[in-house]
Design a protein around this motif. Structure first.
Motif, PDB file in Angstrom:
ATOM      1  N   LYS A 428      -9.228   3.456   9.014  1.00  0.00           N
ATOM      2  CA  LYS A 428      -8.529   2.285   9.563  1.00  0.00           C
ATOM      3  C   LYS A 428      -9.275   1.692  10.747  1.00  0.00           C
ATOM      4  O   LYS A 428      -9.305   0.465  10.933  1.00  0.00           O
ATOM      5  CB  LYS A 428      -7.099   2.671   9.956  1.00  0.00           C
ATOM      6  CG  LYS A 428      -6.193   2.946   8.749  1.00  0.00           C
ATOM      7  CD  LYS A 428      -4.750   3.175   9.139  1.00  0.00           C
ATOM      8  CE  LYS A 428      -4.551   4.531   9.773  1.00  0.00           C
ATOM      9  NZ  LYS A 428      -3.105   4.829   9.995  1.00  0.00           N
ATOM     10  N   GLN A 451      -1.155   2.774  -2.024  1.00  0.00           N
ATOM     11  CA  GLN A 451      -0.659   2.975  -0.650  1.00  0.00           C
ATOM     12  C   GLN A 451      -1.702   2.530   0.375  1.00  0.00           C
ATOM     13  O   GLN A 451      -1.358   1.877   1.373  1.00  0.00           O
ATOM     14  CB  GLN A 451      -0.282   4.440  -0.421  1.00  0.00           C
ATOM     15  CG  GLN A 451       0.355   4.681   0.951  1.00  0.00           C
ATOM     16  CD  GLN A 451       0.779   6.125   1.170  1.00  0.00           C
ATOM     17  OE1 GLN A 451       0.957   6.886   0.196  1.00  0.00           O
ATOM     18  NE2 GLN A 451       0.942   6.524   2.415  1.00  0.00           N
ATOM     19  N   ASP A 454      -1.695  -1.238   0.416  1.00  0.00           N
ATOM     20  CA  ASP A 454      -0.504  -1.778   1.082  1.00  0.00           C
ATOM     21  C   ASP A 454      -0.608  -1.651   2.602  1.00  0.00           C
ATOM     22  O   ASP A 454      -0.169  -2.542   3.343  1.00  0.00           O
ATOM     23  CB  ASP A 454       0.757  -1.060   0.588  1.00  0.00           C
ATOM     24  CG  ASP A 454       1.084  -1.383  -0.868  1.00  0.00           C
ATOM     25  OD1 ASP A 454       0.565  -2.398  -1.378  1.00  0.00           O
ATOM     26  OD2 ASP A 454       1.830  -0.608  -1.498  1.00  0.00           O
ATOM     27  N   GLU A 455      -1.177  -0.548   3.058  1.00  0.00           N
ATOM     28  CA  GLU A 455      -1.218  -0.277   4.503  1.00  0.00           C
ATOM     29  C   GLU A 455      -2.408  -0.914   5.217  1.00  0.00           C
ATOM     30  O   GLU A 455      -2.329  -1.209   6.415  1.00  0.00           O
ATOM     31  CB  GLU A 455      -1.226   1.235   4.740  1.00  0.00           C
ATOM     32  CG  GLU A 455       0.068   1.920   4.325  1.00  0.00           C
ATOM     33  CD  GLU A 455       0.044   3.433   4.517  1.00  0.00           C
ATOM     34  OE1 GLU A 455       1.047   4.091   4.177  1.00  0.00           O
ATOM     35  OE2 GLU A 455      -0.989   3.962   4.986  1.00  0.00           O
ATOM     36  N   THR A 456      -3.506  -1.155   4.484  1.00  0.00           N
ATOM     37  CA  THR A 456      -4.724  -1.639   5.156  1.00  0.00           C
ATOM     38  C   THR A 456      -5.307  -2.916   4.550  1.00  0.00           C
ATOM     39  O   THR A 456      -6.225  -3.492   5.138  1.00  0.00           O
ATOM     40  CB  THR A 456      -5.821  -0.561   5.099  1.00  0.00           C
ATOM     41  OG1 THR A 456      -6.262  -0.401   3.733  1.00  0.00           O
ATOM     42  CG2 THR A 456      -5.329   0.770   5.642  1.00  0.00           C
TER      43      THR A 456
END
Length: 491
Positions: A428, A451, A454-456
């Motif tokens: 990240k 996932q 979606d998060e990054t």
């Protein structure tokens, strides 16, 4: 000429949009989501087409053309395929207009409703495989190696010139084979054709790899791709080649009788690149002063600008330039003599710099006396004085040097922006601060891939071909992994 381009560091997206329009490549159309490719931009696309078309023909392919409209029922025959394109399809429901007596304009004739709606081509697998059914009966009819140059429509609401528009230009190859091995070999061969073109003509290094099941082409068993890195650290998919297996042959009942007398379904591939390559060319090489075009794809490779005080000097310069042009023509070097008397030399210098012409030559009265010219190269801004004697050979060598330099610069940038990480926090941090390709372990599951996306917002761009096998742990789940994959935020 005031270019007034926003700098890349300040706003890369705005820089790109301004450059496309100010360099006369393209503009937005009055049709929402569509673009007008202007003559200078189209001339670059024509050069791309010419090179690729020769490569296709050199590998045994022929061009054909198939309908723009596809019956809706055709898309229904391959479930994965229709699901992949359903949200992007433009649908024709009526075939006639009529005059509106109330407004004086025209309206859709409600009595002219089509019995079956037609889809404006988003891609041509279905219409082509319906056609191939009539072409293929025996192994003697195989392989079929066909390409088409066409336009397609995918209803995009958030558009950007060349990168994402509702209508765009492309080529799509569609081949039919007797065996899976032949089809896979074709898929890999065309990926090599694309990578050779992008690296050796566009001067842009690429990573060849496979897509994950989540990222595969709708209806394919395997998708191969070439991924490139733009100057803002985002990835761009530059071309794809798909092994379709027997999915479309089964959907459209395309069988052949083999040498053993037995019937089997045909094996298929499809592959394509589009005007998105124009976006890649612009974003990968250009600078705050305008386009930087690789000489092999530049519509104008050399521009000659005369510097004169009166008509007599202008005539003498023109006489010399005409001789030089013949020498350049003999070398196959495209030359523009900008002898407009409506603009000053400084304006012309800035204009051709903006348009990315690789080499600029200035000739004045003093140059005639000294038998010299001033030569400026677009890639490094370096200026030099060269003797007119044997100038064509010198410029030919210089163009080759510029082509290599542009590639090496892009390659160095790419190598500096591939980062290996082993933890999700590192992952990240790199995405947020540096960007580029991130090489990381992944546990191989679609759930983990989704996932992370979606998060990054980062996706797995590819699993590189000939990827070194390396034991590790997935950055998100900690589960075992046998190899690294390339993640990036992409266009």
């Amino acid at each position: 000429m005031a270019k007034d381009l926003t700098s890349r560091d300040k706003d890369y997206s705005q820089w790109y949009n301004e450059l496309v329009t100010k360099a006369d490549l393209a503009e937005h159309s009055s049709v929402r989501g569509c673009m007008v490719i202007k003559p200078y931009g189209y001339s670059i696309w024509e050069k791309m087409q010419a090179v690729l078309d020769k490569k296709f023909k050199d590998t045994g392919h022929s061009n054909a053309y198939f309908p723009l409209f596809i019956p809706k029922s055709f898309l229904s025959k391959e479930a994965d395929h229709v699901e992949g394109f359903a949200k992007e399809c433009a649908v024709v429901t009526h075939y006639r207009l009529k005059n509106d007596p109330e407004t004086g304009g025209v309206i859709v004739d409600p009595e002219a409703k089509l019995e079956e709606e037609l889809i404006v081509r988003p891609t041509s697998e279905t219409i082509i495989w319906n056609t191939y059914k009539g072409w293929i009966q025996s192994y003697r009819d195989l392989p079929i190696l066909v390409n088409q140059w066409a336009n397609v429509v995918r209803w995009e609401m958030r558009t950007r010139l060349f990168l994402r528009t509702a209508e765009f230009l492309w080529q799509e190859g569609h081949t039919a084979h007797a065996t899976a091995d032949e089809a896979i070999a074709e898929t890999e061969q065309m990926l090599d054709v694309y990578s050779d073109f992008v690296e050796n003509w566009m001067a842009l290094p690429v990573v060849k790899g496979r897509k994950t099941p989540n990222e595969r082409f709708a209806g394919a068993l395997d998708t191969y791709c070439i991924e490139a890195l733009m100057q803002d650290g985002k990835a761009l998919q530059a071309g794809t080649s798909h092994f379709l297996g027997q999915n479309f042959a089964k959907a459209f009942d395309v069988r052949f009788t083999g040498k053993d007398g037995k019937q089997d379904f045909v094996w298929a591939t499809s592959w394509g690149v589009s005007t998105r390559l124009m976006g890649a060319l612009i974003m990968a090489h250009s600078d705050d002063d305008g386009l930087v075009l690789p000489p092999k794809l530049a519509p104008i490779q050399v521009v000659i600008v005369p510097i004169f005080k009166n008509d007599e000097e202008a005539d003498k310069i023109t006489e010399v330039v005409n001789k030089l042009k013949k020498e350049f023509d003999a070398k196959g070097i495209s030359v523009k003599y900008d002898n407009r008397d409506t603009q000053r030399p400084g304006f012309k210098f800035a204009e051709w710099e903006l348009k990315g012409v690789p080499v600029r030559i200035a000739i004045g009265a003093r140059d005639l006396e000294n038998q010299t010219v001033e030569v400026a190269r677009r890639d490094t801004k370096e200026k030099m004085v060269l003797q007119m004697n044997d100038l064509a050979n010198k410029v030919e060598f210089l163009l080759e040097e510029i082509q290599v330099n542009i590639f090496q610069k892009a390659n160095s940038f790419r190598e500096e922006n591939i980062t290996r990480v082993d933890t999700y926090e590192e992952f990240k941090q790199v995405l947020g601060n540096k960007g580029g390709f991130v090489s990381a372990h992944w546990d191989g599951t679609a759930e983990t891939e989704q996932q992370i996306k979606d998060e990054t917002k980062a996706t797995i761009r590819c699993i590189p071909l000939n990827n070194p096998q390396e034991e590790g742990k997935c950055i998100l789940t900690g589960k075992p992994s046998s190899q690294r994959v390339l993640f990036a935020i992409a266009y």
